[in-house]
Design a protein around this motif. Structure first.
Motif, PDB file in Angstrom:
ATOM      1  N   PHE A   1       7.142  -3.603  20.856  1.00  0.00           N
ATOM      2  CA  PHE A   1       8.168  -4.319  21.595  1.00  0.00           C
ATOM      3  C   PHE A   1       8.040  -5.828  21.449  1.00  0.00           C
ATOM      4  N   ASN A   2       6.823  -6.344  21.556  1.00  0.00           N
ATOM      5  CA  ASN A   2       6.627  -7.787  21.613  1.00  0.00           C
ATOM      6  C   ASN A   2       6.691  -8.498  20.275  1.00  0.00           C
ATOM      7  N   ASP A   3       6.473  -7.790  19.199  1.00  0.00           N
ATOM      8  CA  ASP A   3       6.485  -8.432  17.888  1.00  0.00           C
ATOM      9  C   ASP A   3       7.817  -9.111  17.618  1.00  0.00           C
ATOM     10  N   ARG A   4       7.742 -10.334  17.135  1.00  0.00           N
ATOM     11  CA  ARG A   4       8.932 -11.033  16.643  1.00  0.00           C
ATOM     12  C   ARG A   4       8.895 -10.908  15.130  1.00  0.00           C
ATOM     13  N   LEU A   5       9.927 -10.298  14.593  1.00  0.00           N
ATOM     14  CA  LEU A   5       9.978 -10.010  13.170  1.00  0.00           C
ATOM     15  C   LEU A   5      10.592 -11.160  12.391  1.00  0.00           C
ATOM     16  N   THR A   6      10.063 -11.394  11.207  1.00  0.00           N
ATOM     17  CA  THR A   6      10.668 -12.353  10.281  1.00  0.00           C
ATOM     18  C   THR A   6      11.901 -11.680   9.672  1.00  0.00           C
TER      19      THR A   6
ATOM     20  N   LEU B   1      18.113 -15.495  10.982  1.00  0.00           N
ATOM     21  CA  LEU B   1      17.568 -15.976  12.254  1.00  0.00           C
ATOM     22  C   LEU B   1      18.054 -17.400  12.479  1.00  0.00           C
ATOM     23  N   SER B   2      19.117 -17.525  13.275  1.00  0.00           N
ATOM     24  CA  SER B   2      19.733 -18.840  13.458  1.00  0.00           C
ATOM     25  C   SER B   2      20.197 -19.115  14.881  1.00  0.00           C
ATOM     26  N   ILE B   3      19.964 -18.194  15.801  1.00  0.00           N
ATOM     27  CA  ILE B   3      20.413 -18.403  17.179  1.00  0.00           C
ATOM     28  C   ILE B   3      19.422 -19.332  17.874  1.00  0.00           C
ATOM     29  N   GLY B   4      19.933 -20.411  18.415  1.00  0.00           N
ATOM     30  CA  GLY B   4      19.087 -21.423  19.052  1.00  0.00           C
ATOM     31  C   GLY B   4      18.683 -21.076  20.467  1.00  0.00           C
ATOM     32  N   ASP B   5      17.716 -21.818  20.979  1.00  0.00           N
ATOM     33  CA  ASP B   5      17.221 -21.614  22.340  1.00  0.00           C
ATOM     34  C   ASP B   5      18.295 -21.858  23.391  1.00  0.00           C
TER      35      ASP B   5
ATOM     36  N   ASP C   1      23.064 -18.212  24.859  1.00  0.00           N
ATOM     37  CA  ASP C   1      22.880 -17.182  25.874  1.00  0.00           C
ATOM     38  C   ASP C   1      22.924 -15.780  25.255  1.00  0.00           C
ATOM     39  N   ARG C   2      22.219 -15.589  24.152  1.00  0.00           N
ATOM     40  CA  ARG C   2      22.180 -14.277  23.512  1.00  0.00           C
ATOM     41  C   ARG C   2      20.939 -14.192  22.641  1.00  0.00           C
ATOM     42  N   ALA C   3      20.487 -12.969  22.422  1.00  0.00           N
ATOM     43  CA  ALA C   3      19.304 -12.762  21.593  1.00  0.00           C
ATOM     44  C   ALA C   3      19.671 -12.282  20.197  1.00  0.00           C
ATOM     45  N   GLY C   4      20.897 -11.772  20.052  1.00  0.00           N
ATOM     46  CA  GLY C   4      21.331 -11.269  18.761  1.00  0.00           C
ATOM     47  C   GLY C   4      22.832 -11.068  18.729  1.00  0.00           C
ATOM     48  N   SER C   5      23.340 -10.913  17.523  1.00  0.00           N
ATOM     49  CA  SER C   5      24.748 -10.580  17.341  1.00  0.00           C
ATOM     50  C   SER C   5      24.914  -9.937  15.968  1.00  0.00           C
ATOM     51  N   TYR C   6      26.065  -9.306  15.780  1.00  0.00           N
ATOM     52  CA  TYR C   6      26.356  -8.650  14.507  1.00  0.00           C
ATOM     53  C   TYR C   6      27.733  -9.074  14.033  1.00  0.00           C
ATOM     54  N   ASP C   7      27.841  -9.417  12.758  1.00  0.00           N
ATOM     55  CA  ASP C   7      29.115  -9.780  12.140  1.00  0.00           C
ATOM     56  C   ASP C   7      29.475  -8.701  11.122  1.00  0.00           C
ATOM     57  N   PRO C   8      30.445  -7.840  11.452  1.00  0.00           N
ATOM     58  CA  PRO C   8      30.798  -6.745  10.541  1.00  0.00           C
ATOM     59  C   PRO C   8      31.467  -7.209   9.244  1.00  0.00           C
ATOM     60  N   THR C   9      31.990  -8.418   9.232  1.00  0.00           N
ATOM     61  CA  THR C   9      32.646  -8.887   8.002  1.00  0.00           C
ATOM     62  C   THR C   9      31.643  -9.229   6.908  1.00  0.00           C
ATOM     63  N   THR C  10      30.400  -9.525   7.304  1.00  0.00           N
ATOM     64  CA  THR C  10      29.365  -9.868   6.325  1.00  0.00           C
ATOM     65  C   THR C  10      28.152  -8.939   6.398  1.00  0.00           C
ATOM     66  N   ASN C  11      28.224  -7.915   7.256  1.00  0.00           N
ATOM     67  CA  ASN C  11      27.088  -7.008   7.479  1.00  0.00           C
ATOM     68  C   ASN C  11      25.826  -7.775   7.846  1.00  0.00           C
TER      69      ASN C  11
ATOM     70  N   HIS D   1      16.078 -17.918  16.301  1.00  0.00           N
ATOM     71  CA  HIS D   1      15.429 -18.660  15.215  1.00  0.00           C
ATOM     72  C   HIS D   1      13.929 -18.397  15.118  1.00  0.00           C
ATOM     73  N   ASP D   2      13.303 -17.977  16.238  1.00  0.00           N
ATOM     74  CA  ASP D   2      11.856 -17.744  16.222  1.00  0.00           C
ATOM     75  C   ASP D   2      11.490 -16.284  15.959  1.00  0.00           C
ATOM     76  N   GLY D   3      12.452 -15.474  15.569  1.00  0.00           N
ATOM     77  CA  GLY D   3      12.205 -14.075  15.238  1.00  0.00           C
ATOM     78  C   GLY D   3      13.080 -13.152  16.052  1.00  0.00           C
ATOM     79  N   ILE D   4      13.202 -11.927  15.583  1.00  0.00           N
ATOM     80  CA  ILE D   4      14.021 -10.929  16.273  1.00  0.00           C
ATOM     81  C   ILE D   4      13.104  -9.790  16.703  1.00  0.00           C
ATOM     82  N   THR D   5      13.248  -9.343  17.935  1.00  0.00           N
ATOM     83  CA  THR D   5      12.423  -8.239  18.428  1.00  0.00           C
ATOM     84  C   THR D   5      13.072  -6.913  18.040  1.00  0.00           C
ATOM     85  N   ARG D   6      12.276  -5.851  18.069  1.00  0.00           N
ATOM     86  CA  ARG D   6      12.790  -4.545  17.667  1.00  0.00           C
ATOM     87  C   ARG D   6      13.918  -4.068  18.575  1.00  0.00           C
ATOM     88  N   ASP D   7      13.831  -4.345  19.863  1.00  0.00           N
ATOM     89  CA  ASP D   7      14.897  -3.896  20.749  1.00  0.00           C
ATOM     90  C   ASP D   7      16.221  -4.556  20.389  1.00  0.00           C
TER      91      ASP D   7
END
Length: 134
Positions: free
Chosen positions: A33-38, A64-68, A71-81, A87-93
Motif C-alpha cells: 500500500f505505502n510504496d510510491r511507484l515510479t 507523474l505530473s500532479i502537483g501538491d 485536490d486529486r491523487a490520480g486521473s485517467y485520460d482515455p484519449t491518450t490511454n 509527481h512524487d509517485g503513484i500508490t497501488r490503490d
C-alpha cells in the motif's frame, strides 16, 4: 478549492477510504500500500494486472505530473490511454482505481466501474480485500 463530486463518486471514494484503512492495519499488505511507484514500476505493474485480468495487449501510459496543490491523487485520460499520478509517485490503490477507468472509460464510478475495480483489487490484494469494495 475542492471539486464537487456526484453521489456515485462519493460512494466509491468512501469505500476506498475504508479499504485503505483496512490495508494500513494489515502488516502484510502495508508495504504494498505505502510504496510510491515510479512511472516504470507503475507501468510494469499495470501491464501485469491487466494481463492477469484478461487484456491481451494493453496500451497504457503513466505520467507523474500532479502537483501538491491539486485536490486529486490520480486521473485517467482515455484519449491518450494515460494515467496521471502525483509527481512524487503513484500508490497501488490509485493505480488500480485509474486502471479501472482504463478498463471502463466513460462510465464514471457506477456499477461497471466498481465491478472491474474490485476485480483488479482482487488480483493484487486478494479476493477478501476486493469484496470489501463491493
Amino acid at each position: 478549492m475542492s471539486a464537487a463530486y456526484d453521489a456515485e463518486t462519493l460512494a466509491v471514494y468512501d469505500c476506498e477510504a475504508l479499504f485503505l484503512e483496512m490495508l494500513v492495519m494489515e502488516v502484510v499488505a502495508e508495504p504494498l500500500f505505502n510504496d510510491r511507484l515510479t512511472p516504470a514500476q507503475a507501468h510494469a505493474e499495470a501491464l501485469e494486472v491487466l494481463h492477469r485480468a484478461g487484456y491481451a495487449d494493453p496500451v497504457v501510459n503513466i505520467v507523474l505530473s500532479i502537483g501538491d496543490d491539486e485536490d486529486r491523487a490520480g486521473s485517467y485520460d482515455p484519449t491518450t490511454n494515460t494515467i496521471y499520478g502525483r509527481h512524487d509517485g503513484i500508490t497501488r490503490d490509485v493505480l488500480l482505481h485509474e486502471l479501472a477507468h482504463w478498463c471502463r472509460p466513460h462510465v464514471g464510478h457506477g456499477p461497471q466501474f466498481r465491478a472491474v475495480h474490485a476485480e483488479l483489487v482482487g488480483i493484487v490484494f486478494g479476493i477478501d480485500t476486493a469484496n470489501e469494495l463491493l
